[in-house]
Design a protein around this motif. Structure first.
Motif, mmCIF file in Angstrom:
data_model
loop_
_atom_site.group_PDB
_atom_site.id
_atom_site.type_symbol
_atom_site.label_atom_id
_atom_site.label_comp_id
_atom_site.label_asym_id
_atom_site.label_seq_id
_atom_site.Cartn_x
_atom_site.Cartn_y
_atom_site.Cartn_z
ATOM 1 N N ILE A 197 120.446 14.925 -13.967
ATOM 2 C CA ILE A 197 119.997 15.120 -15.354
ATOM 3 C C ILE A 197 118.858 16.131 -15.401
ATOM 4 O O ILE A 197 118.839 17.042 -16.234
ATOM 5 C CB ILE A 197 119.533 13.783 -15.973
ATOM 6 C CG1 ILE A 197 120.692 12.801 -16.005
ATOM 7 C CG2 ILE A 197 118.969 14.003 -17.360
ATOM 8 C CD1 ILE A 197 120.257 11.375 -16.259
ATOM 9 N N PHE A 198 117.927 15.957 -14.469
ATOM 10 C CA PHE A 198 116.770 16.850 -14.435
ATOM 11 C C PHE A 198 117.210 18.305 -14.251
ATOM 12 O O PHE A 198 116.735 19.198 -14.948
ATOM 13 C CB PHE A 198 115.833 16.426 -13.304
ATOM 14 C CG PHE A 198 114.607 17.282 -13.193
ATOM 15 C CD1 PHE A 198 113.585 17.175 -14.119
ATOM 16 C CD2 PHE A 198 114.465 18.203 -12.161
ATOM 17 C CE1 PHE A 198 112.461 17.961 -14.025
ATOM 18 C CE2 PHE A 198 113.339 19.001 -12.063
ATOM 19 C CZ PHE A 198 112.334 18.875 -13.005
ATOM 20 N N SER B 157 118.886 19.703 -17.429
ATOM 21 C CA SER B 157 117.922 19.775 -18.534
ATOM 22 C C SER B 157 116.955 20.922 -18.335
ATOM 23 O O SER B 157 116.682 21.695 -19.255
ATOM 24 C CB SER B 157 117.123 18.476 -18.656
ATOM 25 O OG SER B 157 117.972 17.375 -18.679
ATOM 26 N N LEU B 158 116.437 21.008 -17.125
ATOM 27 C CA LEU B 158 115.472 22.071 -16.826
ATOM 28 C C LEU B 158 116.126 23.435 -17.033
ATOM 29 O O LEU B 158 115.568 24.318 -17.685
ATOM 30 C CB LEU B 158 114.988 21.920 -15.381
ATOM 31 C CG LEU B 158 113.859 22.857 -14.969
ATOM 32 C CD1 LEU B 158 112.593 22.473 -15.708
ATOM 33 C CD2 LEU B 158 113.613 22.790 -13.459
ATOM 34 N N ASN C 71 116.676 24.038 -20.740
ATOM 35 C CA ASN C 71 115.399 24.277 -21.425
ATOM 36 C C ASN C 71 114.921 25.699 -21.194
ATOM 37 O O ASN C 71 114.495 26.383 -22.133
ATOM 38 C CB ASN C 71 114.336 23.302 -20.908
ATOM 39 C CG ASN C 71 114.284 22.020 -21.727
ATOM 40 O OD1 ASN C 71 114.503 22.040 -22.934
ATOM 41 N ND2 ASN C 71 114.034 20.914 -21.075
ATOM 42 N N ASP D 275 114.768 28.764 -23.953
ATOM 43 C CA ASP D 275 113.546 29.505 -24.292
ATOM 44 C C ASP D 275 113.751 31.003 -24.128
ATOM 45 O O ASP D 275 113.339 31.798 -24.977
ATOM 46 C CB ASP D 275 112.395 29.068 -23.373
ATOM 47 C CG ASP D 275 111.787 27.766 -23.852
ATOM 48 O OD1 ASP D 275 112.212 27.285 -24.931
ATOM 49 O OD2 ASP D 275 110.912 27.230 -23.165
ATOM 50 N N ARG E 251 115.882 32.391 -26.851
ATOM 51 C CA ARG E 251 115.141 32.540 -28.095
ATOM 52 C C ARG E 251 114.297 33.814 -28.055
ATOM 53 O O ARG E 251 114.278 34.591 -29.002
ATOM 54 C CB ARG E 251 114.257 31.317 -28.327
ATOM 55 C CG ARG E 251 113.639 31.293 -29.706
ATOM 56 C CD ARG E 251 112.766 30.103 -29.873
ATOM 57 N NE ARG E 251 111.853 30.018 -28.733
ATOM 58 C CZ ARG E 251 111.251 28.896 -28.367
ATOM 59 N NH1 ARG E 251 111.487 27.792 -29.010
ATOM 60 N NH2 ARG E 251 110.437 28.894 -27.336
#
Lengths: 326, 304, 363
Positions: B280-281, B284-285, B288, B292, B295
């Motif tokens: 999961i980590f 997710s990392l 994320n 970013d 964006r």
């Protein structure tokens, strides 16, 4: 401003009605009649009928035309839909499936343990996150800033569930620094809250620091900060007097919106640390398949949330003088 | 200008390059984000591999005794049934990614058209859609998802009885379109009065054509940014739902693995939890950081 | 009037990071070799396009450039206006060597600054009174009531009617012109010896512009204050200032009295700049651009040459050439150029010009 608040006030009941329609759709239409499930396997037709009557599934969904023709026009409202509304307004959510206690009193009882957990958790996270991000705003662009951002993203990527389980196992079970599990009302019970609160603060920090860091960076590059500096003001006072007061607007809106969640408690934390709050109640209700509790929770928390939203706007006016004029 | 430069002018201007290519150039500059993008792609390949049956299809086989600690043959040890935790972790990728994928699909399918319609037509249609999402957004996120997942699980919709994982897809999809809808609505309102829409109107394009051919392509990047970050939320939500017994049944998912690990941990069998947490980590990392970077690359106006 | 400059900027260079295509950090000098001086009661105009380094030069005086990302690469900023608790008036100290504490004693006290954007430069959550008295209380040993009196006096100085009641108003309740007056009042409340005015009128409409400039001149005459006025408006320059420094691409190209600059511009860029100004009553098809007018003058002083790159938009190796410096090519007239072979012993000169237009008018 005044007319804006009035408009918001008028919109609030519309949203509450919307919430009731959503919960009605979920628990009455989509899920449908669960009387047989409630009565259990091998239940007699009478027992099922009893449950059906108690849970209100004996009535038609929207319009009770049958009753209307028997008992007069007004009885047309004797349907699940209108009872759903009436029960919500009178806070009558029936009785719990297993304990048979009134759902409304279960909610009331759960609020205190939940708040005992979530208020310190929330304040701890808020104060720590704001302090860190104020400091980070000063050293923006440095290696320290980058490392904090990386740490935040790592923190946000950890599953909360694993964090709680690891924390409980390591700090309470292995190191025996804290009690593993339990609850006592009053100050005597404080020892049970220390670890869950710390875990909650730790878990929330990543997202919060990132959010407040952006807020602070927006403000610290503002022209009025340069003006304050050009006046000869010192850094701590620029941060405290000028920056923080402007940053209060996004901070307050985040805080106010978070308040209803405080009542909801912390679903997973309460479950793991045996704190009999609303989160625990919710998890238990899911396990016991008690839809009335879930329905009641959804409604009550949403109303609090809507009111919280309303309060945000009032708080804006108190902090930002510009709002009063518009 | 009368003067002529001795050397060709080196410029960062982007004449002739598309917005997307330009964004890609900006994205590619970030080494960390590129590494993370590779990780995301790896997860997707693993997920597809599991779904098509050539990866971890043998997860049910017993590879050793119960609770064998990690070793060369079983990198994350075995569980109570002697099944390889590593294979279960690999298999869990499928559930997690499919939840995130289907929930996103549903969310886009609802949020984008509703947002576009509300923003374009305004009036009472707008009022109704805004009311609808105001309502949904006034029910706190996790509670809303739980209520949906709870009510949908085992419910019969259009003659089809929903199993746990389908209920999770629906619950996440039906509750997560609000933010996207609001975003699209705002953008459409903004773009509606731009000249290119007026021009399209002037040559007689239909309303649907204007929305989907002219306005939506101008907000696609916002959808992409929104979802790179929302994916993480979906993956974490699946873990919580599975843990609460509202998710996958009968096949391993990371949430189910963590649920299993709850009792193992106190007996010192940490590897199942470690495997699921790590999986999961990692995703997710990666998401994320990619989110970013996306964006920053796609939305020049919020770049510093 | 004093014959020593109150402030001298010598060879200032400030750099900022500019990531290249590969994302690696490279530093770029936003200003380079900047030399300026201002005398008491004198107004120096720093003229140039956006990005020419005007603001960076002025903000460097108060160390207002955020570091990082900015960095003071070289140069000195010699201040002779005295520093409380440190030096007497008349003794030169380098402001760039000051630590934050000593710098704070100067900021807003001896040297004040007003900014281009009166809309955003005032803190929206404090009243006008709060913001003016903040500056007063920081630098003067007065009570809050006395500070209020000073603030009222400052507001009436800048021509705000009913100043006492204005004190309680918030920035958003004032018009743009009013806000700029408040900014000026705030800057002048501590009676600074030097005022840095960074395009104080750019955000305002023309009538307000004239009022504000007139106000600044009046206050300057009353208080013998030195003013460094940053502007790109040549009309403002022609009517209000004593000396002019023309900046382009981070360097000072020409430095002379306002009359010399307008009547006898020497640098090609300055010529181009002046030619691009519309003249009332003369009809043209198209206004010339700066570069249209930037031709090398035939009457350029013998012994010097303007580096060919100075008429080039994007010269390789930087603007003005590596050997270009300010030379006093005519009496009291400095130009960025290179000495030719016949004049190779010429020494670059730091510009110092005590000229004041009112003094001329009085004679």
């Amino acid at each position: 401003m005044f007319s804006y608040i009035v408009r918001r006030l008028l919109y609030t009941p519309l949203v509450v009605i919307g919430v009731l329609i959503v919960t009605f759709m979920l628990f009455r239409v989509v899920q449908g009649d669960v009387s047989a499930e409630y009565a259990g396997k091998n239940a007699s037709a009478e027992t099922i009928a009893e449950y059906r009557k108690e849970l209100g599934f004996d009535k038609p969904l929207f319009i009770n035309s049958e009753a209307a023709s028997e008992r007069g026009v007004l009885a047309v409202f004797d349907s699940q839909f209108f009872h759903h509304f009436k029960n919500a307004v009178t806070l009558d959510f029936g009785r719990a499936r297993v304990s048979k206690q009134k759902v409304s009193s279960l909610l009331a009882e759960g609020a205190v343990p939940s708040l005992t957990l979530t208020v310190p958790m929330f304040l701890g996270t808020l104060i720590t996150a704001v302090t860190i991000s104020l400091f980070i705003a000063l050293v923006r662009g440095s290696t320290l800033d980058t490392s904090v951002v990386v740490a935040c993203v790592c923190g946000m990527s950890l599953p909360f569930l694993a964090l709680i389980m690891f924390g409980q196992y390591f700090f309470a079970y292995k190191l025996e620094w804290f009690p593993v599990f339990g609850y006592e009302p009053g100050f005597a019970g404080a020892k049970y809250f220390v670890l869950p609160v710390l875990m909650g603060v730790f878990a929330g920090l990543g997202g919060d620091v990132r959010f407040y860091r952006t807020v602070m960076l927006d403000e610290i590059n503002a022209d009025y900060i340069r003006t304050a500096k050009a006046k000869g003001q010192n850094t701590p006072r620029i941060l405290y007097r000028h920056l923080l007061k402007n940053a209060m607007i996004p901070i307050i809106s985040k805080v106010v919106l978070a308040i209803p969640f405080l009542f909801l408690g912390s679903l997973l934390t309460e479950r793991f640390f045996g704190i009999p709050g609303l989160g625990y109640l919710m998890v238990e209700a899911i396990g016991q398949r008690d839809f009335q509790i879930i329905n009641a929770m959804t409604f009550v928390i949403s109303v609090l949330f809507v009111l919280g939203n309303l309060a945000t706007d009032v708080c804006y006016a108190l902090v930002d003088p510009r709002v009063t004029l518009n | 200008m009368t003067a002529i430069s001795a050397e060709p002018v080196v410029s960062t201007a982007s004449a002739g390059r598309s917005l997307w290519y330009d964004a890609w150039l900006r994205f590619r500059r970030k080494k960390l984000a590129m590494v993370m993008l590779v990780i995301v792609v790896l997860y997707v390949i693993v997920g597809i591999g599991v779904a098509s049956g050539w990866l971890a299809a043998d997860w049910q086989d017993s590879v050793g005794e119960s609770y064998a600690p990690p070793s060369w043959d079983t990198p994350f040890g075995t569980d109570i049934f002697g099944q390889s935790v590593f294979r279960k972790m690999i298999y869990g990728t499928k559930i997690s990614l499919s939840v995130a994928f289907f929930a996103s699909l549903l969310s886009i399918g609802i949020g984008v058209p509703l947002g576009a319609i509300a923003g374009y037509f305004r009036g009472y249609i707008d009022e109704i859609i805004v009311w609808l999402y105001s309502t949904l957004s006034s029910i706190p996120g996790l509670l809303l998802i739980l209520a949906f997942a709870y009510a949908l699980k085992g419910a019969t919709l259009f003659g089809y009885k929903l199993d746990g994982i389908t209920a999770v897809y629906l619950a996440l999809g039906l509750t997560s379109w609000v933010g996207l809808c609001r975003l699209i609505r705002g953008e459409v309102i903004k773009h509606k009065n731009r000249d290119y829409v007026t021009a399209a109107n002037a040559y007689g394009a239909s309303k649907a054509r204007i929305i989907f051919r002219h306005v939506i392509p101008n907000v696609t990047h916002l959808i992409l940014i929104d979802f790179s970050l929302r994916f993480v939320a979906f993956i974490h939500a699946e873990v919580i739902l599975s843990f609460l017994g509202l998710g996958a049944k009968g096949e391993p998912s990371w949430g189910v693995m963590i649920d299993d690990a709850r009792l193992e941990l106190s007996r010192g069998y940490w590897w199942q939890m470690a495997a699921a947490t790590l999986a999961i980590f990692g995703i997710s990392l990666a998401l994320n950081i990619v989110g970013d970077a996306l964006r920053d690359a796609l939305d020049p106006k919020i770049r510093e | 009037m004093s014959d020593t400059p109150i402030i001298e900027i010598e060879d200032l260079a400030v750099s900022f990071p500019v990531p290249d295509a590969a994302g690696r950090g490279r530093r770029f000098n936003a200003v380079q070799g900047v030399n300026l001086s201002v005398y008491p009661a004198q107004t120096l105009a720093v003229v140039g396009e956006s990005g020419s380094g005007k603001s960076v030069s002025a903000m460097s005086v108060l160390q207002l450039i955020p570091t990082p990302p900015g960095k003071y690469e070289s140069g000195k900023i010699v201040w002779r206006g005295g520093v409380p608790g440190h030096t007497q008036e008349g003794t030169g100290v380098d402001l760039l060597t000051f630590d934050d504490k000593r710098m704070r004693a100067v900021r807003g006290n001896q040297i004040a600054m007003i900014f281009q954007e009166p809309m955003t430069s005032l803190n929206p959550v404090y009243t006008i009174g709060d913001q003016i008295t903040e500056a007063v209380l920081l630098h003067q040993q007065v009570t809050r009531a006395e500070a209020n009196q000073i603030a009222i006096a400052a507001l009436s100085d800048v021509g705000i009617a009913a100043p006492a009641s204005r004190l309680k108003e918030y920035p958003h309740q004032l018009s743009g012109g009013m806000r700029q007056r408040v900014m000026i009042a705030m800057a002048l409340a501590c009676q600074p010896t030097l005022l840095l005015a960074d395009e104080p009128t750019t955000a305002l409409d023309v009538t307000i512009q004239a009022q504000i400039l007139e106000l600044l001149r009046k206050l300057q005459n009353e208080k013998q204050m030195a003013v460094l006025l940053i502007t790109h408006d040549l009309g403002v320059v022609a009517e209000n200032v004593d000396t002019v420094a023309v900046m382009y691409a981070g360097r000072v190209l020409e430095y002379a009295s306002v009359f010399d600059v307008f009547q006898n511009p020497m640098h090609p860029y300055t010529r181009g700049l002046l030619k691009s100004m519309p003249v009332l009553g003369r009809e043209v098809d198209r206004l010339p651009t700066v570069m249209d007018g930037a031709t090398i003058p035939e009457d350029f002083p013998a012994g010097f040459t303007v580096h060919p790159h100075t008429v080039d938009r994007n010269p390789p190796g930087g603007y003005g050439g590596p050997n270009s410096h300010l030379y006093e090519v005519a009496p009291n007239h400095w130009v960025l150029c290179e000495p030719t072979a016949e004049n190779k012993d010429a020494k670059p000169a730091h510009p110092r010009l005590a000229f004041r237009r009112d003094a001329v008018a009085a004679v």
